[in-house]
Write a protein that holds these residues in place. Structure first.
Motif, PDB file in Angstrom:
ATOM      1  N   MET A   1      -5.929  -8.149  -3.254  1.00  0.00           N
ATOM      2  CA  MET A   1      -5.195  -9.398  -2.815  1.00  0.00           C
ATOM      3  C   MET A   1      -4.247  -9.111  -2.041  1.00  0.00           C
ATOM      4  O   MET A   1      -3.769  -9.956  -0.968  1.00  0.00           O
ATOM      5  CB  MET A   1      -4.747 -10.012  -4.142  1.00  0.00           C
ATOM      6  CG  MET A   1      -5.721 -10.757  -4.819  1.00  0.00           C
ATOM      7  SD  MET A   1      -5.230 -11.459  -6.484  1.00  0.00           S
ATOM      8  CE  MET A   1      -4.201 -12.911  -5.998  1.00  0.00           C
ATOM      9  N   GLU A   2      -3.380  -7.787  -2.162  1.00  0.00           N
ATOM     10  CA  GLU A   2      -2.436  -7.605  -1.137  1.00  0.00           C
ATOM     11  C   GLU A   2      -2.908  -7.006   0.064  1.00  0.00           C
ATOM     12  O   GLU A   2      -2.292  -7.621   1.124  1.00  0.00           O
ATOM     13  CB  GLU A   2      -1.661  -6.236  -1.898  1.00  0.00           C
ATOM     14  CG  GLU A   2      -0.253  -5.779  -1.304  1.00  0.00           C
ATOM     15  CD  GLU A   2      -0.002  -4.585  -1.994  1.00  0.00           C
ATOM     16  OE1 GLU A   2       0.931  -3.816  -1.242  1.00  0.00           O
ATOM     17  OE2 GLU A   2      -0.189  -4.246  -3.212  1.00  0.00           O
ATOM     18  N   MET A   3      -4.006  -6.629   0.258  1.00  0.00           N
ATOM     19  CA  MET A   3      -4.567  -6.340   1.524  1.00  0.00           C
ATOM     20  C   MET A   3      -4.970  -7.638   2.224  1.00  0.00           C
ATOM     21  O   MET A   3      -5.294  -7.661   3.328  1.00  0.00           O
ATOM     22  CB  MET A   3      -5.646  -5.236   1.322  1.00  0.00           C
ATOM     23  CG  MET A   3      -5.140  -3.954   0.955  1.00  0.00           C
ATOM     24  SD  MET A   3      -6.685  -2.807   0.720  1.00  0.00           S
ATOM     25  CE  MET A   3      -6.627  -2.361   2.356  1.00  0.00           C
ATOM     26  N   LYS A   4      -5.467  -8.822   1.595  1.00  0.00           N
ATOM     27  CA  LYS A   4      -5.805 -10.024   1.982  1.00  0.00           C
ATOM     28  C   LYS A   4      -4.483 -10.469   2.503  1.00  0.00           C
ATOM     29  O   LYS A   4      -4.506 -11.764   3.204  1.00  0.00           O
ATOM     30  CB  LYS A   4      -6.530 -10.567   0.973  1.00  0.00           C
ATOM     31  CG  LYS A   4      -7.819 -10.161   0.716  1.00  0.00           C
ATOM     32  CD  LYS A   4      -8.832 -11.095  -0.177  1.00  0.00           C
ATOM     33  CE  LYS A   4     -10.212 -10.431  -0.297  1.00  0.00           C
ATOM     34  NZ  LYS A   4     -11.049 -11.103  -1.294  1.00  0.00           N
ATOM     35  N   GLY A   5      -3.313 -10.259   2.109  1.00  0.00           N
ATOM     36  CA  GLY A   5      -1.947 -11.011   2.636  1.00  0.00           C
ATOM     37  C   GLY A   5      -1.639 -12.040   1.758  1.00  0.00           C
ATOM     38  O   GLY A   5      -1.125 -13.015   2.209  1.00  0.00           O
ATOM     39  N   VAL A   6      -2.354 -12.155   0.550  1.00  0.00           N
ATOM     40  CA  VAL A   6      -2.077 -13.574  -0.396  1.00  0.00           C
ATOM     41  C   VAL A   6      -1.126 -13.067  -1.604  1.00  0.00           C
ATOM     42  O   VAL A   6      -0.589 -14.190  -2.142  1.00  0.00           O
ATOM     43  CB  VAL A   6      -3.119 -14.110  -0.883  1.00  0.00           C
ATOM     44  CG1 VAL A   6      -4.335 -14.614   0.093  1.00  0.00           C
ATOM     45  CG2 VAL A   6      -3.993 -13.089  -1.847  1.00  0.00           C
ATOM     46  N   ILE A   7      -0.718 -11.937  -1.883  1.00  0.00           N
ATOM     47  CA  ILE A   7       0.490 -11.623  -2.768  1.00  0.00           C
ATOM     48  C   ILE A   7       1.081 -10.559  -2.102  1.00  0.00           C
ATOM     49  O   ILE A   7       0.785  -9.729  -1.136  1.00  0.00           O
ATOM     50  CB  ILE A   7      -0.146 -11.201  -3.949  1.00  0.00           C
ATOM     51  CG1 ILE A   7      -1.049  -9.882  -3.798  1.00  0.00           C
ATOM     52  CG2 ILE A   7      -0.951 -12.405  -4.778  1.00  0.00           C
ATOM     53  CD1 ILE A   7      -0.960  -9.340  -5.358  1.00  0.00           C
ATOM     54  N   ARG A   8       2.325 -10.040  -2.629  1.00  0.00           N
ATOM     55  CA  ARG A   8       2.935  -8.938  -2.157  1.00  0.00           C
ATOM     56  C   ARG A   8       3.854  -8.596  -3.464  1.00  0.00           C
ATOM     57  O   ARG A   8       4.105  -8.981  -4.389  1.00  0.00           O
ATOM     58  CB  ARG A   8       4.133  -9.565  -1.287  1.00  0.00           C
ATOM     59  CG  ARG A   8       5.066 -10.078  -1.542  1.00  0.00           C
ATOM     60  CD  ARG A   8       6.033 -10.636  -0.477  1.00  0.00           C
ATOM     61  NE  ARG A   8       6.501 -12.067  -0.416  1.00  0.00           N
ATOM     62  CZ  ARG A   8       6.813 -12.669   0.744  1.00  0.00           C
ATOM     63  NH1 ARG A   8       6.134 -12.167   1.976  1.00  0.00           N
ATOM     64  NH2 ARG A   8       7.085 -13.960   0.714  1.00  0.00           N
ATOM     65  N   PRO A   9       3.924  -6.937  -3.449  1.00  0.00           N
ATOM     66  CA  PRO A   9       4.385  -6.336  -4.407  1.00  0.00           C
ATOM     67  C   PRO A   9       6.007  -6.438  -4.297  1.00  0.00           C
ATOM     68  O   PRO A   9       6.526  -6.338  -3.178  1.00  0.00           O
ATOM     69  CB  PRO A   9       3.980  -5.051  -4.311  1.00  0.00           C
ATOM     70  CG  PRO A   9       3.640  -4.735  -2.948  1.00  0.00           C
ATOM     71  CD  PRO A   9       3.286  -5.994  -2.352  1.00  0.00           C
ATOM     72  N   LEU A  10       6.648  -6.230  -5.363  1.00  0.00           N
ATOM     73  CA  LEU A  10       8.290  -6.249  -5.300  1.00  0.00           C
ATOM     74  C   LEU A  10       8.824  -4.885  -5.967  1.00  0.00           C
ATOM     75  O   LEU A  10       7.934  -4.437  -6.749  1.00  0.00           O
ATOM     76  CB  LEU A  10       8.741  -7.499  -5.932  1.00  0.00           C
ATOM     77  CG  LEU A  10       8.043  -8.888  -5.399  1.00  0.00           C
ATOM     78  CD1 LEU A  10       8.597 -10.040  -6.145  1.00  0.00           C
ATOM     79  CD2 LEU A  10       8.695  -9.111  -3.825  1.00  0.00           C
TER      80      LEU A  10
ATOM     81  N   GLN B   1      -0.342   4.754  -3.970  1.00  0.00           N
ATOM     82  CA  GLN B   1       0.768   4.235  -4.064  1.00  0.00           C
ATOM     83  C   GLN B   1       2.143   4.984  -3.706  1.00  0.00           C
ATOM     84  O   GLN B   1       3.377   4.843  -4.090  1.00  0.00           O
ATOM     85  CB  GLN B   1       1.145   3.942  -5.775  1.00  0.00           C
ATOM     86  CG  GLN B   1       0.010   3.017  -6.224  1.00  0.00           C
ATOM     87  CD  GLN B   1       0.355   2.670  -7.714  1.00  0.00           C
ATOM     88  OE1 GLN B   1       1.067   3.512  -8.440  1.00  0.00           O
ATOM     89  NE2 GLN B   1       0.146   1.206  -8.240  1.00  0.00           N
ATOM     90  N   LYS B   2       1.881   5.466  -2.418  1.00  0.00           N
ATOM     91  CA  LYS B   2       2.721   6.285  -1.763  1.00  0.00           C
ATOM     92  C   LYS B   2       3.365   5.179  -0.591  1.00  0.00           C
ATOM     93  O   LYS B   2       4.287   5.696   0.203  1.00  0.00           O
ATOM     94  CB  LYS B   2       2.207   7.422  -0.932  1.00  0.00           C
ATOM     95  CG  LYS B   2       2.096   8.557  -1.997  1.00  0.00           C
ATOM     96  CD  LYS B   2       1.441   9.678  -1.517  1.00  0.00           C
ATOM     97  CE  LYS B   2       1.438  10.978  -2.364  1.00  0.00           C
ATOM     98  NZ  LYS B   2       0.672  12.070  -1.673  1.00  0.00           N
ATOM     99  N   ALA B   3       2.756   4.164  -0.360  1.00  0.00           N
ATOM    100  CA  ALA B   3       3.241   3.117   0.570  1.00  0.00           C
ATOM    101  C   ALA B   3       3.015   1.531   0.181  1.00  0.00           C
ATOM    102  O   ALA B   3       1.943   1.507  -0.424  1.00  0.00           O
ATOM    103  CB  ALA B   3       2.560   3.592   2.092  1.00  0.00           C
ATOM    104  N   HIS B   4       3.737   0.847   0.704  1.00  0.00           N
ATOM    105  CA  HIS B   4       3.544  -0.562   0.556  1.00  0.00           C
ATOM    106  C   HIS B   4       2.558  -1.171   1.524  1.00  0.00           C
ATOM    107  O   HIS B   4       2.606  -0.581   2.710  1.00  0.00           O
ATOM    108  CB  HIS B   4       4.727  -1.474   0.880  1.00  0.00           C
ATOM    109  CG  HIS B   4       5.963  -1.194   0.112  1.00  0.00           C
ATOM    110  ND1 HIS B   4       5.956  -1.376  -1.118  1.00  0.00           N
ATOM    111  CD2 HIS B   4       7.194  -0.349   0.247  1.00  0.00           C
ATOM    112  CE1 HIS B   4       7.340  -0.825  -1.973  1.00  0.00           C
ATOM    113  NE2 HIS B   4       7.945  -0.371  -0.739  1.00  0.00           N
TER     114      HIS B   4
END
Length: 372
Positions: free
Chosen positions: A355-364, A280-283
């Protein structure tokens, strides 16, 4: 700011202070703040300077050594003869983001046509042994960012650095190379052929004198400028250890956003990026759209930026449940997702990362997540 905007005496005093061993940028700024100006430091009494925290008799002895004055005068002559621009950390045109870094250089030397005023600025770093995956990402990333006209900062080194800077030039973007040596040379020498095109629309920054050589410690020191001068740092590819990870750590210490391009777990030059994401040091960044969204760049610009979307993505049962939940409920906290989907926190967290790595969600910001 050209050197003529500082008097010769002022600039020599700044250079003289910069040349004294054991006085880094943090202590130099403390001395300047206490005495009022660099020249005032050398006019003050030694007993007064000894009252400053961090200043001891050993440092004072070096401070007034005439060899530093002679070296400063010689470097000033080189600067003047070669029309090198100098920016002092209290000047108005000192890079605005770097101004917030306590260890930012007290003096930056530059060549070219650099203009960072009112501009979006990002740094891109990575391995010197770039792969076809990294090259392809750099090409796509710059193409997607081009409509926003950002300034691209890098280190003009082998691999990711030169790739991203050449792509910036190709797309008409301003690019700045931060060097680990003086402006009297280019390292690696093979990149001298790209120097003219960078100088035309951008240029070079360095804190190092013409007498400095491209030594290992200079590259590590240079990394803080790459991280500090921009609003975010992107790591494209990196092995498990490397200079780009140091730059990412520095950017995190400056409270800047860091992005990493994920790769396969078996790929040597994706290990560093995957670890940054895992720790969790990078998006996660799969395209320029992720950076644009998280940096909250102009909405109209976002709308006009070409974003490549993956049309068909395989989700497992739990991923599909979370995705449907986020589609129906909008932005949600990790705890809320776990509670409403009746999943343990650890399972929810690992699933969201996948899911983030699959590009279907994103962290905010604020530990929120949303469906794309």
């Amino acid at each position: 700011m050209k050197t003529t905007q500082h008097t010769a005496d002022e600039l020599v005093a700044i250079l003289r202070l910069q040349h004294v061993p054991n006085i880094g940028d943090v202590l130099a700024k403390k001395l300047i703040s206490h005495c009022g100006s660099p020249s005032a430091i050398f006019e003050d009494k030694k007993q007064n300077l000894l009252k400053i925290d961090g200043i001891g008799t050993h440092t004072i002895k070096h401070l007034f050594d005439t060899e530093h004055l002679e070296a400063a005068e010689a470097e000033y002559n080189y600067i003047f003869k070669n029309d090198i621009k100098c920016t002092y950390f209290l000047d108005e045109n000192y890079p605005k983001y770097l101004k917030h870094c306590i260890d930012g250089p007290i003096l930056i030397f530059q060549k070219g046509n650099i203009d960072l005023a009112q501009r979006k600025i990002i740094s891109v770093v990575g391995t010197r042994k770039i792969t076809s995956y990294g090259t392809s990402f750099c090409e796509q990333f710059i193409e997607e960012l081009a409509p926003l006209n950002p300034v691209i900062i890098s280190g003009f080194a082998y691999g990711v650095d030169i790739c991203i800077q050449r792509e910036a030039v190709k797309n008409g973007l301003q690019t700045v190379g931060c060097l680990a040596h003086g402006l009297n040379q280019i390292y690696p020498k093979v990149h001298a052929k790209y120097q003219a095109e960078v100088l035309k629309n951008g240029g070079f920054y360095t804190e190092f004198w013409s007498t400095s050589k491209p030594e290992r410690e200079n590259f590590l020191k240079r990394n803080r400028i790459i991280a500090g001068v921009s609003e975010a740092t992107v790591v494209v590819e990196s092995a498990e250890k490397g200079g780009s990870l140091v730059t990412a750590d520095i950017a995190n210490s400056y409270n800047r956003d860091v992005f990493a391009v994920p790769g396969r777990t078996t790929d040597k030059y994706s290990l560093g990026c995957n670890n940054l994401i895992k720790q969790q040091k990078a998006h996660v960044m799969t395209s320029a759209a992720d950076l644009i969204y998280l940096l909250d760049w102009d909405i109209e610009e976002k709308k006009n930026t070409p974003i490549q979307k993956q049309l068909f993505i395989d989700l497992d049962e739990i991923e599909q449940e979370i995705y449907t939940y986020l589609q129906n409920n909008g932005k949600q906290l990790l705890d809320s997702i776990a509670l409403d989907c009746k999943l343990p926190i650890f399972k929810t967290s690992s699933t969201l990362l996948a899911m983030e790595m699959k590009g279907v969600i994103r962290p905010l910001p604020g530990k929120l997540f949303e469906a794309i």
